[in-house]
Write a protein that holds these residues in place. Structure first.
Motif, PDB file in Angstrom:
ATOM      1  N   ALA A  35       0.842  -1.206   0.000  1.00 25.21           N
ATOM      2  CA  ALA A  35       0.000   0.000   0.000  1.00 25.21           C
ATOM      3  C   ALA A  35       0.873   1.251   0.000  1.00 25.21           C
ATOM      4  CB  ALA A  35      -0.923  -0.014   1.214  1.00 25.21           C
ATOM      5  N   ARG A  36       1.957   1.193   0.763  1.00 24.41           N
ATOM      6  CA  ARG A  36       2.888   2.320   0.824  1.00 24.41           C
ATOM      7  C   ARG A  36       3.443   2.611  -0.567  1.00 24.41           C
ATOM      8  NH1 ARG A  36       5.390   3.820   5.784  1.00 24.41           N
ATOM      9  NH2 ARG A  36       4.955   1.808   6.753  1.00 24.41           N
ATOM     10  N   GLU A  37       3.782   1.535  -1.272  1.00 23.85           N
ATOM     11  CA  GLU A  37       4.330   1.668  -2.625  1.00 23.85           C
ATOM     12  C   GLU A  37       3.293   2.204  -3.614  1.00 23.85           C
ATOM     13  OE1 GLU A  37       6.062  -1.832  -4.855  1.00 23.85           O
ATOM     14  OE2 GLU A  37       7.066  -2.018  -2.891  1.00 23.85           O
ATOM     15  N   LEU A  38       2.072   1.658  -3.526  1.00 22.03           N
ATOM     16  CA  LEU A  38       1.025   2.033  -4.493  1.00 22.03           C
ATOM     17  C   LEU A  38       0.464   3.426  -4.215  1.00 22.03           C
ATOM     18  CD1 LEU A  38      -1.052  -1.294  -4.661  1.00 22.03           C
ATOM     19  CD2 LEU A  38       0.381  -0.362  -6.485  1.00 22.03           C
ATOM     20  N   GLY A  39       0.459   3.807  -2.957  1.00 18.94           N
ATOM     21  CA  GLY A  39      -0.170   5.070  -2.573  1.00 18.94           C
ATOM     22  C   GLY A  39      -1.613   4.830  -2.161  1.00 18.94           C
ATOM     23  N   LEU A  40      -2.106   5.646  -1.215  1.00 14.64           N
ATOM     24  CA  LEU A  40      -3.461   5.464  -0.681  1.00 14.64           C
ATOM     25  C   LEU A  40      -4.473   6.268  -1.504  1.00 14.64           C
ATOM     26  CD1 LEU A  40      -2.330   5.746   3.010  1.00 14.64           C
ATOM     27  CD2 LEU A  40      -3.430   3.727   2.003  1.00 14.64           C
ATOM     28  N   PRO A  41      -5.742   5.926  -1.449  1.00 16.37           N
ATOM     29  CA  PRO A  41      -6.314   4.772  -0.759  1.00 16.37           C
ATOM     30  C   PRO A  41      -6.165   3.492  -1.582  1.00 16.37           C
ATOM     31  CG  PRO A  41      -8.046   6.003  -1.854  1.00 16.37           C
ATOM     32  CD  PRO A  41      -6.766   6.764  -2.114  1.00 16.37           C
ATOM     33  N   VAL A  42      -6.276   2.360  -0.886  1.00 17.89           N
ATOM     34  CA  VAL A  42      -6.212   1.070  -1.583  1.00 17.89           C
ATOM     35  C   VAL A  42      -7.401   0.204  -1.170  1.00 17.89           C
ATOM     36  CG1 VAL A  42      -3.681   0.987  -1.785  1.00 17.89           C
ATOM     37  CG2 VAL A  42      -4.811  -0.013   0.232  1.00 17.89           C
TER      38      VAL A  42
END
Ligand code: GDP
Ligand code: MN
Length: 380
Positions: A35-42
């Motif tokens: 999630a940190r890598e993808l960026g929020l929200p997830v």
């Protein structure tokens, strides 16, 4: 073979469908890192080989990393319709303005790919199919031509009347889904939902793909997709032992050679008022080891109160089968009566072998089936 959503997403993405990125995690800590890598929200989504995950609480929106940890922690280990969640998919959450259903399967009657599409997609699609089937549009694809542009756009326009941009995206998605379906030798492919964001961008955010087992040999890359842990244990064991097995709900375990004879045996069990516990075809050239495996699988089912062997020896040698039954009896604890009907090649030898055991021998199929039902009834 059923595959997980994240694997289905890979198949669709490889065919150019617009699928958001994502990765799978087996721990809450790993989910958080993704999630940190993808960026929020997830979204954190249970990966199990069954549908209805959203309704079961297996699909959660996460606005913060704490949410990811909490939801991933809750979902991992959760039971969804008898399936234990061992992996979650972490994927960017998207804003949804509309949810559509796009699906296809093989229509066995017409022998063609049958396309279904509806503007009423989402978690209530079963309800739509039951209550308002007219809201689902249908199309058969002629295999000589594939899904043609005008057909795909036509379906898109049925779903989004007057909205050409959206209709085009749906049309394109259907054609790519069809290409994926054909290339993958799928028996079913569904995107539910195919969504539009408030800006009108179409995205496939769920993927259900079933691959045709009979075509797996054409896809050396697919066996890696098989999730052994997530499959039904007895059906997995049977496949690995090269047996064709279908579990049923009765109490007479059936062990038969040949699919036709297996079906005839089940019919006869029903005819005499019994209920078969399974369909099991041990195949044409059975060996003792196979019989042992087959017995193990049948005995795993605690409902089984009697076992019926019905073996017609052609290529299969009856003494081989008898040997297998005797070996199995030595190796595993068999606490239910076994009725054996062996006929054909080497049946005399087989009968001699069996005479030294406490198995119930029968000569005709009728006799064997009736005895098995009777023994299952008294044991119950
Ligand atoms: P299923 O219940 O097993 O079919 O799982 P889905 O992947 O289809 O998710 C169930 C529902 O969760 C969808 O129909 C959406 O309504 C919702 N959902 C899934 N992903 C997202 C997302 O990225 N954003 C929002 N807002 N909702 C989502
Ligand atoms: Mn879905």
């Amino acid at each position: 073979m059923n595959i997980h959503e994240y694997q289905g997403r890979d198949v669709l993405r490889a065919h150019g469908l617009p699928v958001p990125p994502g990765q799978v995690a087996e721990t809450a800590a790993r989910a958080e890192a993704i999630a940190r890598e993808l960026g929020l929200p997830v979204m954190v989504k249970a990966q199990v080989l069954t549908g209805g995950r959203g309704k079961a609480g297996g699909v959660k929106f996460c606005a913060s990393l704490e949410d990811v940890t909490t939801h991933a922690g809750n979902i991992l280990g959760m039971d969804i319709k008898g399936h234990t969640v061992r992996k979650v998919l972490v994927t960017p959450a998207v804003d949804i303005a509309e949810e559509y259903y796009l699906g296809m399967l093989i229509d066995r009657r017409s022998g063609q790919v049958h396309v279904m599409a509806s503007a009423e997609g989402g978690v209530e699609i079963e309800q739509v199919a039951a209550d308002t089937p007219e809201l689902i549009h249908h199309l058969d694809v002629d295999p000589r031509f594939g899904l043609l542009d005008h057909q795909a756009l036509g379906l898109g326009l049925k779903l989004c009347p007057g909205e050409v941009k959206k209709a085009r995206q749906i049309g394109a998605a259907l054609q790519k889904l069809h290409a994926a379906f054909v290339d993958a030798d799928a028996s079913l492919a569904e995107i539910n939902p195919f969504i539009f964001t408030p800006d009108g961008e179409g995205l496939a955010i769920d993927a259900k793909v079933n691959l045709d087992d009979n075509a797996l040999f054409r896809h050396p890359e697919y066996p890696e997709m098989r999730d052994r842990l997530a499959e039904d244990p007895s059906e997995r064991q049977a496949r690995e032992a090269d047996l064709s097995f279908v579990k049923l709900s009765g109490n007479v375990g059936c062990l038969v050679n040949g699919a036709g004879l297996a079906m005839a045996t089940m019919d006869l069990v029903k005819h005499y008022g019994g209920e078969p516990a399974n369909f099991l075809d041990i195949g044409g050239s059975s060996n003792p080891e196979k019989v042992v495996n087959a017995l193990r699988i049948i005995l795993d089912d605690s409902e089984v109160k009697a076992i019926l062997f019905n073996i017609f020896g052609g290529i299969t040698r009856c003494d081989d089968v008898a040997q297998g039954i005797i070996q199995a009896a030595e190796q595993i604890d068999i606490d239910v009566p076994i009725v054996v009907r062996l006929t054909g090649t080497n049946e005399e030898e087989a009968r001699e072998l069996l005479a030294r055991t406490d198995l119930v021998a029968a000569t005709t199929m009728d006799e064997a089936v009736q005895k098995a039902i009777e023994l299952a009834g008294t044991a119950a």
